[in-house]
Design a protein around this motif. Structure first.
Motif, mmCIF file in Angstrom:
data_model
loop_
_atom_site.group_PDB
_atom_site.id
_atom_site.type_symbol
_atom_site.label_atom_id
_atom_site.label_comp_id
_atom_site.label_asym_id
_atom_site.label_seq_id
_atom_site.Cartn_x
_atom_site.Cartn_y
_atom_site.Cartn_z
ATOM 1 N N PHE A 188 -30.427 -24.690 10.408
ATOM 2 C CA PHE A 188 -29.110 -24.450 10.993
ATOM 3 C C PHE A 188 -27.972 -24.326 9.998
ATOM 4 O O PHE A 188 -26.818 -24.282 10.390
ATOM 5 C CB PHE A 188 -28.757 -25.512 12.050
ATOM 6 C CG PHE A 188 -29.752 -25.588 13.155
ATOM 7 C CD1 PHE A 188 -30.124 -24.455 13.847
ATOM 8 C CD2 PHE A 188 -30.347 -26.793 13.482
ATOM 9 C CE1 PHE A 188 -31.066 -24.516 14.862
ATOM 10 C CE2 PHE A 188 -31.287 -26.859 14.489
ATOM 11 C CZ PHE A 188 -31.648 -25.717 15.179
ATOM 12 N N ASP A 189 -28.274 -24.266 8.711
ATOM 13 C CA ASP A 189 -27.246 -23.933 7.727
ATOM 14 C C ASP A 189 -26.917 -22.451 7.889
ATOM 15 O O ASP A 189 -27.783 -21.604 7.674
ATOM 16 C CB ASP A 189 -27.767 -24.221 6.316
ATOM 17 C CG ASP A 189 -26.785 -23.811 5.233
ATOM 18 O OD1 ASP A 189 -25.719 -23.260 5.558
ATOM 19 O OD2 ASP A 189 -27.093 -24.043 4.054
ATOM 20 N N PRO A 190 -25.682 -22.107 8.259
ATOM 21 C CA PRO A 190 -25.370 -20.702 8.539
ATOM 22 C C PRO A 190 -25.405 -19.802 7.315
ATOM 23 O O PRO A 190 -25.319 -18.573 7.452
ATOM 24 C CB PRO A 190 -23.960 -20.762 9.131
ATOM 25 C CG PRO A 190 -23.377 -22.029 8.603
ATOM 26 C CD PRO A 190 -24.518 -22.992 8.497
ATOM 27 N N ASP A 191 -25.531 -20.383 6.119
ATOM 28 C CA ASP A 191 -25.585 -19.581 4.901
ATOM 29 C C ASP A 191 -27.000 -19.422 4.365
ATOM 30 O O ASP A 191 -27.190 -18.864 3.281
ATOM 31 C CB ASP A 191 -24.693 -20.203 3.820
ATOM 32 C CG ASP A 191 -23.219 -20.125 4.183
ATOM 33 O OD1 ASP A 191 -22.779 -19.034 4.604
ATOM 34 O OD2 ASP A 191 -22.517 -21.145 4.067
ATOM 35 N N ARG A 192 -28.000 -19.891 5.118
ATOM 36 C CA ARG A 192 -29.348 -19.858 4.552
ATOM 37 C C ARG A 192 -29.943 -18.460 4.525
ATOM 38 O O ARG A 192 -30.818 -18.180 3.704
ATOM 39 C CB ARG A 192 -30.265 -20.844 5.281
ATOM 40 C CG ARG A 192 -30.588 -20.506 6.725
ATOM 41 C CD ARG A 192 -31.251 -21.701 7.427
ATOM 42 N NE ARG A 192 -31.770 -21.387 8.748
ATOM 43 C CZ ARG A 192 -31.055 -21.359 9.856
ATOM 44 N NH1 ARG A 192 -29.760 -21.616 9.797
ATOM 45 N NH2 ARG A 192 -31.607 -21.077 11.018
ATOM 46 N N TYR A 193 -29.481 -17.544 5.402
ATOM 47 C CA TYR A 193 -29.938 -16.159 5.407
ATOM 48 C C TYR A 193 -28.749 -15.252 5.692
ATOM 49 O O TYR A 193 -27.915 -15.575 6.554
ATOM 50 C CB TYR A 193 -31.022 -15.926 6.472
ATOM 51 C CG TYR A 193 -32.205 -16.846 6.340
ATOM 52 C CD1 TYR A 193 -33.143 -16.655 5.326
ATOM 53 C CD2 TYR A 193 -32.369 -17.925 7.212
ATOM 54 C CE1 TYR A 193 -34.219 -17.514 5.178
ATOM 55 C CE2 TYR A 193 -33.452 -18.789 7.070
ATOM 56 C CZ TYR A 193 -34.370 -18.569 6.059
ATOM 57 O OH TYR A 193 -35.432 -19.422 5.910
#
Length: 309
Positions: A188-193
């Motif tokens: 749920f880290d919005p910067d992971r993809y």
């Protein structure tokens, strides 16, 4: 390509999400109310509700037989729904299309859902039904060849998890795995993809809703660091069955599905990644009536090397 105009029209008219906590009971009822009446569904040779007797207990399944024949290959299907939505009924049309286009007998699994059932109940049910199908081939009139597993969204998560479980337990009967826009990293880290930012809003599924929609599953004991919960975190992907991974251009989850395909290939697994232009998350369930997206079932049949009987 921009979002398909017919999909864009539906997305524009989606109601605003309700204020306050999500209500699983109300949301399930709303989904069920949208199910087409039986007389409007794709006809098949037979559709039967049965109970699969497994070590995980009695698991309800729906068996779709596409044509009258002495035997068929099998496809075990896991519906999507963020681990708390979806049912045999809401995805009945998907299972019917899979049976009709592939010529396989489809076994759709009514697995236990969050929040009523804690992790790993759903995965256990799905794996148990795959084993049940293989062990009851005579009663299912299985021809002993294809034994595929398929799922959309969170059902795709279960496909990846079940394939890994089967390999770990030495159960080597699964011949193919098919993942439609799977959720493979529950971090749920919005910067992971990049796709989580690129497709963050305006395409149906929105990045900000991923955490609350998956909270029932996570809060039931599913640890995002566990490879059974986030299959992309599995260190060793060797020995898994050939995979078809279908992604959608405008899906926040697009990149994790495509990265998983790359990881499978690096591990020596035959993997095909197919991105559908103009589509958003959920298009197999919601927009397969559009001819260019119904093509996903034909592509699935080609991957399986099957055709209607």
């Amino acid at each position: 390509m921009t979002l398909h105009p017919k999909i864009a029209e539906v997305v524009r008219n989606l109601p605003a999400p309700p204020d306050g906590p999500l209500d699983p009971v109300a949301m399930r009822a709303a989904e069920e109310a949208e199910v087409a009446p039986l007389e409007d569904r794709l006809p098949l040779h037979s559709v039967e509700d049965v109970a699969a007797s497994t070590p995980a207990g009695e698991v309800p399944v729906r068996v779709y037989t596409p044509t009258e024949a002495d035997s068929h290959g099998l496809l075990v299907y896991f519906h999507g729904g963020a681990f708390f939505l979806g049912s045999l009924n809401t995805h009945d049309h998907v299972a019917r299309s899979l049976a009709n286009e592939t010529g396989l007998k489809v076994v759709s699994v009514d697995y236990r859902r969050a929040p009523e059932s804690a992790y790993p109940a759903g995965i256990q049910d799905c794996y148990a039904v795959v084993r049940w199908a293989a062990e009851n081939g005579e009663s299912l009139a299985w021809d002993g060849t294809t034994l595929a597993i398929a799922g959309d969204s969170s059902g795709g998560t279960f496909v990846a998890a079940v394939a890994a479980m089967a390999h770990g337990y030495g159960f080597d009967r699964i011949t193919h795995q098919i993942l439609y826009y799977p959720s493979l990293d529950l971090d749920f880290d919005p910067d992971r993809y990049p796709s989580l930012r690129e497709n963050a809003e305006g395409y149906g599924l929105e990045t900000d809703t991923l955490k609350p929609f998956n909270a029932f599953y996570i809060d039931s004991g599913a640890d995002p660091a566990d490879p059974l919960v986030s299959p992309i975190k599995r260190a060793n992907l060797t020995g898994l069955p050939p995979a078809l991974i279908v992604t959608a251009e405008h899906d926040p989850l697009r990149d994790e599905g495509e990265l998983y395909g790359q990881k499978l290939k690096k591990a020596g697994v035959a993997a095909t990644v197919s991105r559908y232009a103009g589509a958003g998350h959920g298009f197999v369930q919601h927009f397969s009536w559009i001819p260019e997206y119904h093509q996903v079932f034909t592509e699935t049949a080609a991957f399986l090397g099957t055709e209607p009987g």
